[in-house]
Scaffold this motif. Structure first.
Motif, mmCIF file in Angstrom:
data_model
loop_
_atom_site.group_PDB
_atom_site.id
_atom_site.type_symbol
_atom_site.label_atom_id
_atom_site.label_comp_id
_atom_site.label_asym_id
_atom_site.label_seq_id
_atom_site.Cartn_x
_atom_site.Cartn_y
_atom_site.Cartn_z
ATOM 1 N N VAL A 153 0.696 -1.125 0.024
ATOM 2 C CA VAL A 153 -0.145 0.018 0.070
ATOM 3 C C VAL A 153 0.905 1.297 0.019
ATOM 4 C CG1 VAL A 153 -1.841 1.227 1.304
ATOM 5 C CG2 VAL A 153 -1.857 -0.984 0.967
ATOM 6 N N LEU A 154 1.912 0.957 0.852
ATOM 7 C CA LEU A 154 2.863 2.373 0.862
ATOM 8 C C LEU A 154 3.550 2.664 -0.574
ATOM 9 C CD1 LEU A 154 4.904 1.677 4.129
ATOM 10 C CD2 LEU A 154 3.334 3.616 3.757
ATOM 11 N N ASP A 155 3.802 1.656 -1.230
ATOM 12 C CA ASP A 155 4.463 1.648 -2.677
ATOM 13 C C ASP A 155 3.396 2.198 -3.595
ATOM 14 O OD1 ASP A 155 6.489 1.104 -4.444
ATOM 15 O OD2 ASP A 155 5.444 -0.454 -5.129
ATOM 16 N N ARG A 156 2.349 1.866 -3.491
ATOM 17 C CA ARG A 156 1.412 2.219 -4.316
ATOM 18 C C ARG A 156 0.992 3.720 -4.314
ATOM 19 N NH1 ARG A 156 -2.302 -1.373 -7.269
ATOM 20 N NH2 ARG A 156 -1.491 -3.525 -6.921
ATOM 21 N N ALA A 157 1.299 4.124 -2.996
ATOM 22 C CA ALA A 157 0.936 5.651 -2.663
ATOM 23 C C ALA A 157 2.233 6.379 -2.984
ATOM 24 C CB ALA A 157 0.216 5.681 -1.147
ATOM 25 N N GLY A 158 3.183 5.789 -3.307
ATOM 26 C CA GLY A 158 4.468 6.405 -3.432
ATOM 27 C C GLY A 158 5.078 6.689 -2.295
ATOM 28 N N VAL A 159 5.013 5.945 -1.447
ATOM 29 C CA VAL A 159 6.091 6.120 -0.163
ATOM 30 C C VAL A 159 6.900 5.173 -0.161
ATOM 31 C CG1 VAL A 159 5.691 6.177 2.358
ATOM 32 C CG2 VAL A 159 3.845 7.461 1.196
ATOM 33 N N ASP A 160 8.242 5.905 0.224
ATOM 34 C CA ASP A 160 9.331 4.705 0.288
ATOM 35 C C ASP A 160 9.261 4.042 1.583
ATOM 36 O OD1 ASP A 160 12.091 3.980 1.096
ATOM 37 O OD2 ASP A 160 12.533 4.504 -1.148
ATOM 38 N N ALA A 161 9.096 2.986 1.799
ATOM 39 C CA ALA A 161 9.143 2.324 3.153
ATOM 40 C C ALA A 161 10.398 2.254 3.771
ATOM 41 C CB ALA A 161 8.574 0.920 3.130
ATOM 42 N N HIS A 162 11.695 2.230 3.203
ATOM 43 C CA HIS A 162 12.832 2.292 3.774
ATOM 44 C C HIS A 162 13.204 3.761 4.124
ATOM 45 C CE1 HIS A 162 17.221 1.815 4.662
ATOM 46 N NE2 HIS A 162 17.220 2.909 4.120
ATOM 47 N N ALA A 163 12.663 4.706 3.431
ATOM 48 C CA ALA A 163 12.919 6.242 3.829
ATOM 49 C C ALA A 163 12.155 6.320 4.960
ATOM 50 C CB ALA A 163 12.630 7.243 2.466
ATOM 51 N N LEU A 164 10.803 5.781 4.974
ATOM 52 C CA LEU A 164 9.885 6.064 6.095
ATOM 53 C C LEU A 164 10.584 5.510 7.592
ATOM 54 C CD1 LEU A 164 7.229 7.046 7.277
ATOM 55 C CD2 LEU A 164 6.310 4.823 6.636
ATOM 56 N N TYR A 165 11.093 4.309 7.168
ATOM 57 C CA TYR A 165 11.798 3.804 8.523
ATOM 58 C C TYR A 165 12.610 4.703 9.154
ATOM 59 C CZ TYR A 165 13.608 0.122 11.530
ATOM 60 O OH TYR A 165 14.194 -0.526 12.651
ATOM 61 N N VAL A 166 13.619 5.010 8.085
ATOM 62 C CA VAL A 166 14.755 6.130 8.664
ATOM 63 C C VAL A 166 13.912 7.405 9.394
ATOM 64 C CG1 VAL A 166 16.796 7.831 7.743
ATOM 65 C CG2 VAL A 166 16.479 5.455 6.863
ATOM 66 N N ARG A 167 12.965 7.825 8.882
ATOM 67 C CA ARG A 167 12.461 8.982 9.440
ATOM 68 C C ARG A 167 11.981 8.590 10.835
ATOM 69 N NH1 ARG A 167 10.609 9.682 4.502
ATOM 70 N NH2 ARG A 167 8.352 9.113 4.864
ATOM 71 N N ILE A 168 11.351 7.227 11.033
ATOM 72 C CA ILE A 168 10.799 6.933 12.415
ATOM 73 C C ILE A 168 11.945 6.858 13.183
ATOM 74 C CG2 ILE A 168 10.023 4.698 13.436
ATOM 75 C CD1 ILE A 168 8.395 4.357 10.852
ATOM 76 N N GLU A 169 13.099 6.229 12.693
ATOM 77 C CA GLU A 169 14.350 6.260 13.694
ATOM 78 C C GLU A 169 14.678 7.503 14.378
ATOM 79 O OE1 GLU A 169 15.392 3.437 15.313
ATOM 80 O OE2 GLU A 169 13.520 2.461 14.453
ATOM 81 N N ARG A 170 14.697 8.557 13.236
ATOM 82 C CA ARG A 170 15.141 9.732 13.546
ATOM 83 C C ARG A 170 14.276 10.497 14.772
ATOM 84 N NH1 ARG A 170 16.657 11.468 7.662
ATOM 85 N NH2 ARG A 170 18.668 10.658 7.371
ATOM 86 N N HIS A 171 12.891 10.180 14.179
ATOM 87 C CA HIS A 171 11.993 10.829 15.418
ATOM 88 C C HIS A 171 12.093 10.208 16.641
ATOM 89 C CE1 HIS A 171 7.918 12.219 16.626
ATOM 90 N NE2 HIS A 171 7.600 10.963 16.951
ATOM 91 N N LEU A 172 12.111 8.980 16.754
ATOM 92 C CA LEU A 172 12.404 8.314 18.168
ATOM 93 C C LEU A 172 13.613 8.776 18.865
ATOM 94 C CD1 LEU A 172 11.109 4.679 17.494
ATOM 95 C CD2 LEU A 172 10.028 6.677 18.817
ATOM 96 N N ALA A 173 14.897 8.942 17.917
ATOM 97 C CA ALA A 173 16.080 9.483 18.553
ATOM 98 C C ALA A 173 15.688 10.799 19.302
ATOM 99 C CB ALA A 173 17.194 9.479 17.510
ATOM 100 N N LYS A 174 14.962 11.662 18.525
ATOM 101 C CA LYS A 174 14.691 13.011 19.153
ATOM 102 C C LYS A 174 13.865 13.162 20.233
ATOM 103 C CE LYS A 174 13.857 14.728 14.859
ATOM 104 N NZ LYS A 174 13.188 15.992 13.633
ATOM 105 N N THR A 175 13.006 12.197 20.278
ATOM 106 C CA THR A 175 11.801 12.166 21.217
ATOM 107 C C THR A 175 12.200 11.333 22.396
ATOM 108 O OG1 THR A 175 10.485 10.455 20.324
ATOM 109 C CG2 THR A 175 9.952 12.951 19.813
ATOM 110 N N GLY A 176 13.239 10.437 22.093
ATOM 111 C CA GLY A 176 13.352 9.451 23.000
ATOM 112 C C GLY A 176 14.557 9.393 24.117
#
Length: 176
Positions: A153-176
């Motif tokens: 579904v992410l791919d069909r919507a034009g969202v790169d899953a790997h790039a999203l995972y990297v953003r998640i890790e960055r977000h958690l590093a900032k908030t955690g």
């Protein structure tokens, strides 16, 4: 004639949590309840990663915040709604399992990939100190297997899953 909207299971009524919800934040337990209802309403045998993604996007602002912009979220929700009204019919009756993650038992009602994602989300939080798993942890968990329906579904919507995972890790590093 069956009712249009199935009744909630007794364990979901009144906000009581199930054993499958152990180790999850209250917000994530609510997401799981939404995914369960969506799977029942869609006539699917199991909760899969796309059900989890849909429920996360609808109810968790922290999950929506890790996407590049609101248009990505809108496109994703559009694809997920299409799926619920027929887009995913080819998935009905099929088990979501890529074989890339070990099958987790004890997560009744989940596809093998969704069950593995639940366990992975719990493991992620255990490494951070054991607080309950959050929606962002589950999002990270459902996008790590390229064969997951959520990744399709992410791919069909034009969202790169790997790039999203990297953003998640960055977000958690900032908030955690």
């Amino acid at each position: 004639m069956q009712p249009r909207i199935p009744r909630q299971a007794a364990q979901e009524q009144g906000g009581r949590r199930t054993d499958n919800d152990a180790g999850l934040s209250d917000e994530l337990a609510s997401v799981l309840s939404g995914a369960r209802r969506r799977a029942m309403r869609d006539g699917d045998r199991q909760i899969d990663t796309a059900h989890l993604l849909h429920s996360l996007l609808e109810s968790d602002p922290e999950v929506r915040a890790v996407f590049e912009d609101e248009t990505q979220v809108a496109r994703l929700l559009g694809y997920l709604v299409q799926r619920s009204i027929g887009y995913g019919l080819r998935w009905q009756g099929a088990v979501e399992d890529s074989g890339a993650v070990p099958v987790v038992t004890g997560e009744a009602g989940f596809s093998p990939l969704a069950a593995g994602a639940m366990e992975y989300a719990r493991e992620r939080t255990a490494r951070r100190g054991g607080e309950p798993a959050l929606g962002i942890d589950l999002l990270a968990a459902i996008i790590v297997d390229p064969q997951a329906r959520a990744v399709e579904v992410l791919d069909r919507a034009g969202v790169d899953a790997h790039a999203l995972y990297v953003r998640i890790e960055r977000h958690l590093a900032k908030t955690g």
